[in-house]
Design a protein around this motif. Structure first.
Motif, mmCIF file in Angstrom:
data_model
loop_
_atom_site.group_PDB
_atom_site.id
_atom_site.type_symbol
_atom_site.label_atom_id
_atom_site.label_comp_id
_atom_site.label_asym_id
_atom_site.label_seq_id
_atom_site.Cartn_x
_atom_site.Cartn_y
_atom_site.Cartn_z
ATOM 1 N N LEU A 145 5.002 -12.264 -11.021
ATOM 2 C CA LEU A 145 4.758 -10.960 -10.401
ATOM 3 C C LEU A 145 3.347 -10.490 -10.749
ATOM 4 O O LEU A 145 2.609 -9.993 -9.893
ATOM 5 N N ALA A 146 2.978 -10.701 -12.017
ATOM 6 C CA ALA A 146 1.635 -10.297 -12.444
ATOM 7 C C ALA A 146 0.583 -11.036 -11.616
ATOM 8 O O ALA A 146 -0.393 -10.439 -11.146
ATOM 9 N N THR A 147 0.797 -12.339 -11.420
ATOM 10 C CA THR A 147 -0.214 -13.086 -10.654
ATOM 11 C C THR A 147 -0.194 -12.674 -9.188
ATOM 12 O O THR A 147 -1.232 -12.697 -8.537
ATOM 13 N N ALA A 148 0.981 -12.286 -8.673
ATOM 14 C CA ALA A 148 1.042 -11.838 -7.277
ATOM 15 C C ALA A 148 0.255 -10.540 -7.110
ATOM 16 O O ALA A 148 -0.454 -10.355 -6.118
ATOM 17 N N PHE A 149 0.372 -9.652 -8.108
ATOM 18 C CA PHE A 149 -0.422 -8.414 -8.045
ATOM 19 C C PHE A 149 -1.917 -8.721 -8.120
ATOM 20 O O PHE A 149 -2.724 -8.123 -7.411
ATOM 21 N N LEU A 150 -2.261 -9.704 -8.971
ATOM 22 C CA LEU A 150 -3.660 -10.102 -9.080
ATOM 23 C C LEU A 150 -4.178 -10.574 -7.714
ATOM 24 O O LEU A 150 -5.244 -10.149 -7.249
ATOM 25 N N ALA A 151 -3.381 -11.446 -7.063
ATOM 26 C CA ALA A 151 -3.792 -11.959 -5.755
ATOM 27 C C ALA A 151 -3.901 -10.808 -4.751
ATOM 28 O O ALA A 151 -4.853 -10.739 -3.964
ATOM 29 N N SER A 152 -2.940 -9.892 -4.796
ATOM 30 C CA SER A 152 -2.968 -8.777 -3.851
ATOM 31 C C SER A 152 -4.161 -7.863 -4.092
ATOM 32 O O SER A 152 -4.687 -7.243 -3.160
ATOM 33 N N SER A 153 -4.593 -7.793 -5.353
ATOM 34 C CA SER A 153 -5.750 -6.941 -5.633
ATOM 35 C C SER A 153 -6.987 -7.519 -4.944
ATOM 36 O O SER A 153 -7.917 -6.785 -4.601
ATOM 37 N N VAL A 154 -7.002 -8.847 -4.736
ATOM 38 C CA VAL A 154 -8.093 -9.448 -3.964
ATOM 39 C C VAL A 154 -8.027 -8.928 -2.525
ATOM 40 O O VAL A 154 -9.042 -8.563 -1.929
ATOM 41 N N LEU A 155 -6.803 -8.884 -1.975
ATOM 42 C CA LEU A 155 -6.643 -8.308 -0.633
ATOM 43 C C LEU A 155 -7.138 -6.857 -0.626
ATOM 44 O O LEU A 155 -7.789 -6.417 0.319
ATOM 45 N N GLY A 156 -6.805 -6.147 -1.736
ATOM 46 C CA GLY A 156 -7.187 -4.733 -1.840
ATOM 47 C C GLY A 156 -8.703 -4.527 -1.771
ATOM 48 O O GLY A 156 -9.187 -3.515 -1.272
ATOM 49 N N LEU A 157 -9.461 -5.535 -2.273
ATOM 50 C CA LEU A 157 -10.925 -5.452 -2.227
ATOM 51 C C LEU A 157 -11.431 -5.362 -0.788
ATOM 52 O O LEU A 157 -12.532 -4.888 -0.526
ATOM 53 N N PHE A 158 -10.614 -5.896 0.126
ATOM 54 C CA PHE A 158 -11.064 -5.979 1.516
ATOM 55 C C PHE A 158 -10.321 -4.989 2.422
ATOM 56 O O PHE A 158 -10.160 -5.247 3.601
ATOM 57 N N GLU A 159 -9.870 -3.877 1.837
ATOM 58 C CA GLU A 159 -9.091 -2.914 2.627
ATOM 59 C C GLU A 159 -9.804 -2.517 3.912
ATOM 60 O O GLU A 159 -9.201 -2.430 4.985
ATOM 61 N N GLY A 160 -11.124 -2.298 3.765
ATOM 62 C CA GLY A 160 -11.897 -1.869 4.936
ATOM 63 C C GLY A 160 -11.802 -2.898 6.064
ATOM 64 O O GLY A 160 -11.524 -2.573 7.224
ATOM 65 N N GLU A 161 -12.006 -4.172 5.701
ATOM 66 C CA GLU A 161 -11.962 -5.252 6.695
ATOM 67 C C GLU A 161 -10.573 -5.342 7.329
ATOM 68 O O GLU A 161 -10.440 -5.553 8.539
ATOM 69 N N LEU A 162 -9.529 -5.226 6.475
ATOM 70 C CA LEU A 162 -8.156 -5.353 6.978
ATOM 71 C C LEU A 162 -7.854 -4.239 7.977
ATOM 72 O O LEU A 162 -7.184 -4.449 8.986
ATOM 73 N N GLU A 163 -8.380 -3.040 7.690
ATOM 74 C CA GLU A 163 -8.148 -1.914 8.582
ATOM 75 C C GLU A 163 -8.800 -2.150 9.938
ATOM 76 O O GLU A 163 -8.211 -1.883 10.987
ATOM 77 N N LYS A 164 -10.052 -2.694 9.881
ATOM 78 C CA LYS A 164 -10.791 -2.897 11.126
ATOM 79 C C LYS A 164 -10.212 -4.026 11.946
ATOM 80 O O LYS A 164 -10.299 -4.041 13.176
ATOM 81 N N MET A 165 -9.671 -5.061 11.288
ATOM 82 C CA MET A 165 -9.177 -6.230 12.020
ATOM 83 C C MET A 165 -7.845 -6.653 11.402
ATOM 84 O O MET A 165 -7.798 -7.419 10.449
ATOM 85 N N VAL A 166 -6.766 -6.141 11.967
ATOM 86 C CA VAL A 166 -5.455 -6.339 11.368
ATOM 87 C C VAL A 166 -5.012 -7.807 11.442
ATOM 88 O O VAL A 166 -4.184 -8.268 10.654
ATOM 89 N N ALA A 167 -5.608 -8.584 12.332
ATOM 90 C CA ALA A 167 -5.301 -10.017 12.412
ATOM 91 C C ALA A 167 -5.564 -10.711 11.077
ATOM 92 O O ALA A 167 -4.889 -11.680 10.715
ATOM 93 N N LEU A 168 -6.567 -10.194 10.356
ATOM 94 C CA LEU A 168 -6.875 -10.794 9.055
ATOM 95 C C LEU A 168 -5.686 -10.660 8.103
ATOM 96 O O LEU A 168 -5.373 -11.578 7.344
ATOM 97 N N ALA A 169 -5.021 -9.513 8.149
ATOM 98 C CA ALA A 169 -3.856 -9.288 7.277
ATOM 99 C C ALA A 169 -2.714 -10.216 7.658
ATOM 100 O O ALA A 169 -1.958 -10.694 6.811
#
Lengths: 468, 468
Positions: B310-334
């Motif tokens: 779970l800890a490593t999954a949160f770590l990986a998700s925090s990488v996704l969190g770094l790109f929140e702006g990009e994910l918002e602009k292009m939801v296909a990336l998510a």
């Protein structure tokens, strides 16, 4: 022969193996220079007295180009048994390089089981070419073994055995053993057969030794001695050896006639191979991948599994695609969704690993399947609740939204219960179809947890936040 | 005894095992009613002649509450060896229910290795209570075995053996075997010792049988016979048995004195346990989880592994969190990001599985590590290119954006190379620290592929589309 040391761990003043049991680099270097200098005498000093298992490991440690040259240089001093100890790919390469006459010559002194092991992977025409050069008695035994299906007891049995009639006494039997020059190299029991070679029973050697000469073999033999049919699958044979702590078992044909012996050393290899196959299958690698395979062979072998996984990954992502609108409105959902899926995947893998292994060892069967399914679901509920709380608190703190914590918590419970059900039911169903659960359970199970993970998380979020 | 059938697969007219090798439900039912009716005679007819392995499996198939009652009803007819065959948890439960005197009485007839196996998991005070009730010779042998470390040869050896001086002839030895009542139940070789019990060599029983009476044992013995130190780790002993196809090996103490024998049936169990441990560890399950454990024990055992994940999954998700702006602009990336991560995770698991197993069997070592690392990276490049094309085309078609295909393709190559490097280097490094790579490689490796997968995909997308 018996009073010759089997091997010492040192050959001359060079250490053969390092502390991890691998062949020492210095030793490989000395053998390499002896081969390159074509110094047969030096090579014989280094390798001549080694155990075949050590020679096998040495061959694998050598440069491929040098392997057939080592065998050619050693000539009659090379024990072909060493070829049984190397990877299939290595053996085939070497046999390709050697002349069929040389191979046939080397195979003369092999036990029949070792000879079959070397022959069985060769193309039919090379097999025939080698078989033709063997004495007719050996040839017939090998041909008979080769007729049994792959992975059957008949393939791995040794055709050499000691059989006596029930009317013989212990004394007569011992005299026979002392006078007969044609005995197998190693044996662990005497088999008792009638005039048609029908198996009547067996006598362990220690029993023979502790009984006085006049006793009849018929009175001494274990008539209920576990026997193996030549067509029996080796995995079943291995289970039997393991269960009853056997050292050797007689192999009989359909008419109950003795045709050979399976010994525990072969069974140890089968057990090891079987576990190996399960480990590899669970890791998504085909069972026949070997460390000596080429990049191309390995890449191709692993490609198929990755392709199937890619398809399931797209399937899971298409679930995410269903919720594009929600993801756009609340990007935190995109960030957190993989956590739910990954936690489910890991929990399912735990359950699946236990199920696959328990099916392989016959510990999990119809009699206890219902109980184990229930138990796994309860474990899923317990850990689902635990991780609902942990993940919920962490997610709520991260995004400063209590509602997000509640949603991911609920999704976590759903997915860990789905993981438990998938992890146990998928292998059970696959086994029911008589397929190998180790090979294909993983794909189905992680597809389930990815799909349920994404769907439950985004579905609950959509309802909770009214994001439509 | 030897001419008594070891077991038939049928007891009376009831089939003992079904075709999958599990104890037949009908047989369990008959045993259950005999126990409930306290009908010792019926029970004895059903169970009395069964092999201990069958009795062990039967005990596991019974309702837990009936297990000690079966033993009590059978009394002296119950062979305690059957307790060696059951899961640890089952055995402990049963021993808890039985009086120490009954246990001590039952253990009198056991081979020393079986007695130690049963004793070693008991609390110290119960051990002492049972040991006190045993004859002093047996007690001293057991106490000595128990002093050796867990998982050492000394723990699993049998203290009963046959030893003769080198000056004896074959005839003298055979006469001794015929007259001695105190021989081990089964033995496979005669050991040759000097007056101080220092091991000089061994003679296989078939060698003894094929040699004439006047020959001296000293001339017959294999002086280089592989021996085991009592303190040797059982896994190392198992590797030795496997490598050299041994049936039994003498165990010596630090003074080279013979103290016991390890036989291949114990080694088979060790090999099976070792493979089992690796399979479970790779699946995130602790090695001591057994099918008979309670929901609570299992849930707790698996919790730790899931927590780390779970800890490593949160770590990986925090990488996704770094790109929140990009994910918002292009939801296909998510939607597509999990595909890159998952494909990397699967490829890394393939490499890691091979690496962990090859390290366990000593096939992967310093001598070939560099070559294998290179090979894995090349496999990563080959499959990375293949899946770059496949995933790229699929993603471009799905979202009707060629650029998205290019971006995911490039990320796929990065992640499959990272997967190869992580899959092989992580186990090698863990092994270097003398830890078990099977246990902890998985967490590190999938963390690497999740982080690299998310980061490369979103990083490349951010650069390519200028999404900042």
């Amino acid at each position: 022969m018996p009073n010759q040391p089997e091997t010492s761990t040192e050959a001359g003043d060079v250490v053969l193996r390092d502390e991890d049991g691998a062949i020492e680099a210095g030793f490989v270097a000395r053998v390499t220079s002896a081969i390159e200098a074509e110094d047969a005498a030096a090579l014989r000093r280094l390798v001549g007295d080694l155990h075949e298992a050590d020679v096998g490991d040495l061959i694998e440690a050598l440069d491929p180009e040098l392997r057939p040259r080592l065998i050619a240089l050693l000539g009659a001093d090379f024990d072909f048994t060493a070829l049984v100890e190397v990877d299939d790919a290595v053996r085939e390469e070497i046999l390709d390089e050697l002349a069929p006459e040389a191979v046939a010559e080397g195979m003369r002194d092999l036990d029949s089981d070792d000879a079959v092991y070397i022959l069985e992977d060769l193309p039919k025409d090379e097999q025939d070419e080698i078989l033709e050069q063997l004495p007719s008695l050996d040839r017939r035994a090998l041909e008979r073994s080769l007729q049994y299906p792959e992975n059957s007891a008949g393939r791995r049995m040794q055709s050499e055995y000691v059989a006596v009639p029930p009317s013989w006494t212990v004394g007569h039997t011992i005299d026979f053993l002392r006078e007969n020059e044609e005995l197998p190299e190693r044996f662990f029991e005497i088999h008792v057969v009638d005039a048609d070679y029908k198996l009547l029973g067996a006598v362990a050697l220690d029993t023979l030794l502790r009984t006085r000469r006049p006793t009849l073999v018929a009175d001494l033999m274990d008539a209920g001695r576990r026997r193996v049919r030549a067509t029996d699958d080796l995995e079943e044979v291995a289970r039997m050896f393991e269960r009853y702590n056997l050292i050797a078992a007689p192999v009989v044909d359909d008419g109950d006639r003795l045709v050979g012996v399976v010994t525990v050393d072969d069974v140890v290899d089968v057990i090891e191979e079987e576990a190996e196959k399960d480990i590899k299958a669970l890791g998504g690698v085909t069972g026949d991948e070997e460390l000596s395979d080429s990049v191309w062979t390995i890449a191709r072998g692993r490609f198929n599994w990755l392709l199937v996984n890619l398809a399931t990954a797209f399937l899971a992502s298409s679930v995410l695609g269903l919720f594009e609108g929600e993801l756009e409105k609340m990007v935190a959902l995109a960030v957190l969704a993989p956590i739910v899926a990954s936690q489910g995947g890991n929990a399912a893998t735990q359950t699946m690993t236990i199920a696959v292994r328990a099916l392989a060892t016959r510990e999990l069967h119809d009699g206890n399947a219902a109980r184990i399914v229930l138990r796994e679901v309860l474990v899923g509920v317990v850990n689902g609740l635990a991780f609902a709380v942990i993940t919920g608190v962490a997610a709520a703190a991260w995004f400063r939204t209590v509602d997000l914590g509640v949603v991911i918590g609920l999704a976590m419970i759903c997915n860990l219960v789905a993981a438990a059900l998938g992890g146990i039911l998928v292998p059970l169903v696959i086994e029911r179809f008589r397929l190998d659960p180790a090979v294909s359970s993983g794909v189905f199970v992680t597809t389930i947890t990815d799909v349920v993970g994404f769907f439950s998380f985004l579905g609950i979020a959509s309802l909770w936040f009214g994001l439509k």
